[in-house]
Design a protein around this motif. Structure first.
Motif, mmCIF file in Angstrom:
data_model
loop_
_atom_site.group_PDB
_atom_site.id
_atom_site.type_symbol
_atom_site.label_atom_id
_atom_site.label_comp_id
_atom_site.label_asym_id
_atom_site.label_seq_id
_atom_site.Cartn_x
_atom_site.Cartn_y
_atom_site.Cartn_z
ATOM 1 N N MET A 1 0.842 -1.189 0.000
ATOM 2 C CA MET A 1 0.000 0.000 0.000
ATOM 3 C C MET A 1 0.876 1.238 0.000
ATOM 4 O O MET A 1 1.820 1.338 0.780
ATOM 5 C CB MET A 1 -0.921 0.004 1.228
ATOM 6 C CG MET A 1 -1.843 1.211 1.305
ATOM 7 S SD MET A 1 -3.012 1.082 2.670
ATOM 8 C CE MET A 1 -1.890 1.126 4.073
ATOM 9 N N LEU A 2 0.561 2.172 -0.862
ATOM 10 C CA LEU A 2 1.303 3.427 -0.946
ATOM 11 C C LEU A 2 0.840 4.367 0.164
ATOM 12 O O LEU A 2 -0.352 4.662 0.282
ATOM 13 C CB LEU A 2 1.092 4.083 -2.312
ATOM 14 C CG LEU A 2 1.802 5.421 -2.537
ATOM 15 C CD1 LEU A 2 3.313 5.218 -2.565
ATOM 16 C CD2 LEU A 2 1.322 6.070 -3.842
ATOM 17 N N ILE A 3 1.775 4.832 0.986
ATOM 18 C CA ILE A 3 1.452 5.754 2.067
ATOM 19 C C ILE A 3 1.680 7.192 1.638
ATOM 20 O O ILE A 3 0.802 8.052 1.780
ATOM 21 C CB ILE A 3 2.295 5.444 3.320
ATOM 22 C CG1 ILE A 3 2.087 3.985 3.752
ATOM 23 C CG2 ILE A 3 1.920 6.391 4.463
ATOM 24 C CD1 ILE A 3 0.673 3.640 4.135
ATOM 25 N N ASN A 4 2.868 7.466 1.124
ATOM 26 C CA ASN A 4 3.212 8.816 0.664
ATOM 27 C C ASN A 4 4.087 8.737 -0.568
ATOM 28 O O ASN A 4 4.890 7.802 -0.723
ATOM 29 C CB ASN A 4 3.958 9.599 1.750
ATOM 30 C CG ASN A 4 3.063 9.977 2.917
ATOM 31 O OD1 ASN A 4 3.172 9.390 3.976
ATOM 32 N ND2 ASN A 4 2.186 10.952 2.733
ATOM 33 N N CYS A 5 3.951 9.747 -1.401
ATOM 34 C CA CYS A 5 4.833 9.878 -2.562
ATOM 35 C C CYS A 5 4.948 11.366 -2.838
ATOM 36 O O CYS A 5 4.019 11.989 -3.364
ATOM 37 C CB CYS A 5 4.276 9.135 -3.770
ATOM 38 S SG CYS A 5 5.329 9.235 -5.246
ATOM 39 N N ALA A 6 6.083 11.969 -2.423
ATOM 40 C CA ALA A 6 6.220 13.426 -2.509
ATOM 41 C C ALA A 6 7.591 13.790 -3.047
ATOM 42 O O ALA A 6 8.573 13.042 -2.904
ATOM 43 C CB ALA A 6 6.008 14.060 -1.138
ATOM 44 N N ALA A 7 7.656 14.957 -3.658
ATOM 45 C CA ALA A 7 8.903 15.491 -4.198
ATOM 46 C C ALA A 7 9.343 16.690 -3.366
ATOM 47 O O ALA A 7 8.509 17.456 -2.861
ATOM 48 C CB ALA A 7 8.716 15.907 -5.653
ATOM 49 N N TYR A 8 10.672 16.853 -3.213
ATOM 50 C CA TYR A 8 11.246 17.922 -2.403
ATOM 51 C C TYR A 8 12.331 18.638 -3.201
ATOM 52 O O TYR A 8 13.025 18.025 -4.027
ATOM 53 C CB TYR A 8 11.832 17.364 -1.102
ATOM 54 C CG TYR A 8 10.805 16.730 -0.196
ATOM 55 C CD1 TYR A 8 10.242 17.450 0.852
ATOM 56 C CD2 TYR A 8 10.397 15.418 -0.402
ATOM 57 C CE1 TYR A 8 9.288 16.859 1.682
ATOM 58 C CE2 TYR A 8 9.452 14.825 0.420
ATOM 59 C CZ TYR A 8 8.907 15.555 1.459
ATOM 60 O OH TYR A 8 7.952 14.986 2.272
ATOM 61 N N GLN A 9 12.463 19.930 -2.908
ATOM 62 C CA GLN A 9 13.513 20.721 -3.545
ATOM 63 C C GLN A 9 14.007 21.767 -2.569
ATOM 64 O O GLN A 9 13.205 22.468 -1.932
ATOM 65 C CB GLN A 9 12.981 21.417 -4.817
ATOM 66 C CG GLN A 9 14.046 22.212 -5.561
ATOM 67 C CD GLN A 9 13.504 22.798 -6.862
ATOM 68 O OE1 GLN A 9 12.387 22.501 -7.257
ATOM 69 N NE2 GLN A 9 14.321 23.606 -7.516
ATOM 70 N N ASP A 10 15.335 21.839 -2.387
ATOM 71 C CA ASP A 10 15.950 22.795 -1.457
ATOM 72 C C ASP A 10 15.358 22.672 -0.052
ATOM 73 O O ASP A 10 15.151 23.664 0.649
ATOM 74 C CB ASP A 10 15.776 24.233 -1.963
ATOM 75 C CG ASP A 10 16.554 24.477 -3.248
ATOM 76 O OD1 ASP A 10 17.621 23.841 -3.418
ATOM 77 O OD2 ASP A 10 16.083 25.280 -4.079
ATOM 78 N N GLY A 11 15.070 21.468 0.364
ATOM 79 C CA GLY A 11 14.591 21.233 1.712
ATOM 80 C C GLY A 11 13.114 21.479 1.921
ATOM 81 O O GLY A 11 12.628 21.356 3.055
ATOM 82 N N ARG A 12 12.366 21.782 0.885
ATOM 83 C CA ARG A 12 10.939 22.075 1.036
ATOM 84 C C ARG A 12 10.131 21.168 0.117
ATOM 85 O O ARG A 12 10.564 20.810 -0.985
ATOM 86 C CB ARG A 12 10.648 23.548 0.732
ATOM 87 C CG ARG A 12 11.376 24.483 1.679
ATOM 88 C CD ARG A 12 10.921 25.925 1.534
ATOM 89 N NE ARG A 12 11.678 26.790 2.431
ATOM 90 C CZ ARG A 12 11.394 26.967 3.711
ATOM 91 N NH1 ARG A 12 10.356 26.332 4.239
ATOM 92 N NH2 ARG A 12 12.123 27.776 4.466
ATOM 93 N N LYS A 13 8.957 20.841 0.568
ATOM 94 C CA LYS A 13 8.093 19.935 -0.178
ATOM 95 C C LYS A 13 7.460 20.657 -1.362
ATOM 96 O O LYS A 13 6.824 21.707 -1.210
ATOM 97 C CB LYS A 13 7.006 19.381 0.746
ATOM 98 C CG LYS A 13 6.085 18.370 0.085
ATOM 99 C CD LYS A 13 5.094 17.815 1.095
ATOM 100 C CE LYS A 13 4.146 16.809 0.448
ATOM 101 N NZ LYS A 13 3.174 16.257 1.428
ATOM 102 N N LEU A 14 7.631 20.074 -2.538
ATOM 103 C CA LEU A 14 6.966 20.612 -3.719
ATOM 104 C C LEU A 14 5.512 20.164 -3.774
ATOM 105 O O LEU A 14 4.647 20.885 -4.264
ATOM 106 C CB LEU A 14 7.705 20.150 -4.983
ATOM 107 C CG LEU A 14 9.140 20.662 -5.169
ATOM 108 C CD1 LEU A 14 9.749 20.072 -6.432
ATOM 109 C CD2 LEU A 14 9.166 22.186 -5.212
ATOM 110 N N GLY A 15 5.258 18.957 -3.273
ATOM 111 C CA GLY A 15 3.900 18.425 -3.285
ATOM 112 C C GLY A 15 3.904 16.937 -3.539
ATOM 113 O O GLY A 15 4.941 16.332 -3.863
ATOM 114 N N ASP A 16 2.723 16.342 -3.369
ATOM 115 C CA ASP A 16 2.569 14.925 -3.664
ATOM 116 C C ASP A 16 2.566 14.725 -5.180
ATOM 117 O O ASP A 16 2.034 15.558 -5.929
ATOM 118 C CB ASP A 16 1.267 14.392 -3.071
ATOM 119 C CG ASP A 16 1.268 14.453 -1.547
ATOM 120 O OD1 ASP A 16 2.364 14.310 -0.962
ATOM 121 O OD2 ASP A 16 0.196 14.655 -0.961
#
Length: 325
Positions: A1-16
């Motif tokens: 089961m997928l719980i989270n799938c997120a992208a990050y840039q420069d230490g901050r979350k870009l979004g799921d």
């Protein structure tokens, strides 16, 4: 089961992001992707292998499960296996597994056989963007640190059980209660040995990230991994200390049982002596001889009883004074 799938840039979350878009973000040097799975199906693992380019041997380890805690290097990526330990209401331990794939631009965590989530780790990392800038290596550190921190409440509960059993050792109890104490101590020892079996191998594995030749992906993170190594070393020391306490408690309990048996033996011996003297005198005067001294005295019977009683009173006083009665 997928719980989270997120992208990050420069230490901050870009979004799921969607699973199909993972490879797009992984190819961007300034970004990294963090995916969390729980008890995944084989098809999900195959999809992640395709998106991240995971090593086949590491994926096989996840499929089979029940791996020994370890950290292995595959080219520019790392594969870490950690064991989670939880205690249920009955005091029994349940062991889960956390497998983590770490690459230059991604982190894939896969947890199996555990109810405990790692949302706290993600929230902690997102609250510290300056540290999250370190990328995937900092996430690996945060996951290991969280797993190790969760060992301490289990050890605290086991320590409380040991204290309770130690208090029971010095209470007055029967043989059945003594047997129960020994069973409880062995149960505690078994659970501590089980914890050590799942914790100790990870200490050596994390030690490889603190100095010497370290993987390129962990460059600059030695201080953080050294911190978590110190925490793990503390956990192992606590386990060793608890085991020594249990061994000592077992010896003390056996000693208390021996003392109790000695007390019973002394009491029985004292009462046997009190009955032995009158029995001896009565046995002598019960012999069929004509010339036994004082046999034909008018008050011989009363004198004999008085002598028996007097001797028993003296013996009782001496036994009582000695603490045997």
């Amino acid at each position: 089961m997928l719980i989270n799938c997120a992208a990050y840039q420069d230490g901050r979350k870009l979004g799921d992001i969607e699973v199909e878009d993972i490879s797009i973000y992984v190819e961007k040097p300034e970004c990294f992707v963090w995916v969390a799975l729980k008890d995944p199906e084989p098809a999900e693992l195959d999809k992640m292998k395709e998106e991240f380019g995971l090593h086949e041997l590491a994926v096989e380890d996840v499929r089979h499960g029940h791996q020994r805690p370890k950290i292995e290097e595959y080219g520019e990526s790392l594969f870490a296996v950690m064991h989670t330990i939880e205690m249920n209401d009955d005091g029994e331990l349940s062991v889960g597994e956390m497998d983590v794939f770490v690459g230059p631009n991604y982190v894939l965590s896969v947890r199996t056989r555990t109810l405990h989530g790692f949302q706290e780790v993600r929230a902690r990392c997102e609250r510290e963007p300056q540290l999250l800038k370190q990328g995937a290596a900092f996430v690996l550190y945060a996951l290991i640190d969280h797993v190790v921190d969760n060992y301490l409440p289990v050890l605290d509960r086991l320590g409380a059980e040991i204290d309770d059993v130690e208090d029971r050792i010095f209470e007055r109890h029967n043989l059945a209660a003594s047997r129960q104490i020994i069973e409880d101590l062995y149960s505690l020892k078994r659970r501590l040995v089980m914890m050590q079996h799942h914790v100790a191998p990870l200490v050596e594995a994390v030690g490889k990230l603190t100095g010497g030749r370290i993987p390129a992906i962990c460059e600059g993170m030695q201080a953080y991994f050294r911190d978590v190594y110190d925490h793990m070393d503390r956990v192992v020391r606590i386990i060793d200390g608890r085991r020594e306490m249990i061994v000592t408690a077992i010896q003390v309990n056996l000693g208390m049982i021996s003392l109790a048996e000695n007390e019973v033996t002394k009491r029985l011996g004292s009462f046997a002596a009190l009955f032995a003297v009158p029995t001896m005198i009565a046995g002598i005067y019960g012999m069929n001889f004509q010339s036994i001294p004082e046999l034909h005295l008018q008050y011989g019977y009363h004198v004999c009883l008085a002598v028996m009683l007097g001797i028993d009173i003296v013996l009782f006083w001496r036994f009582r004074k000695a603490g045997w009665l």
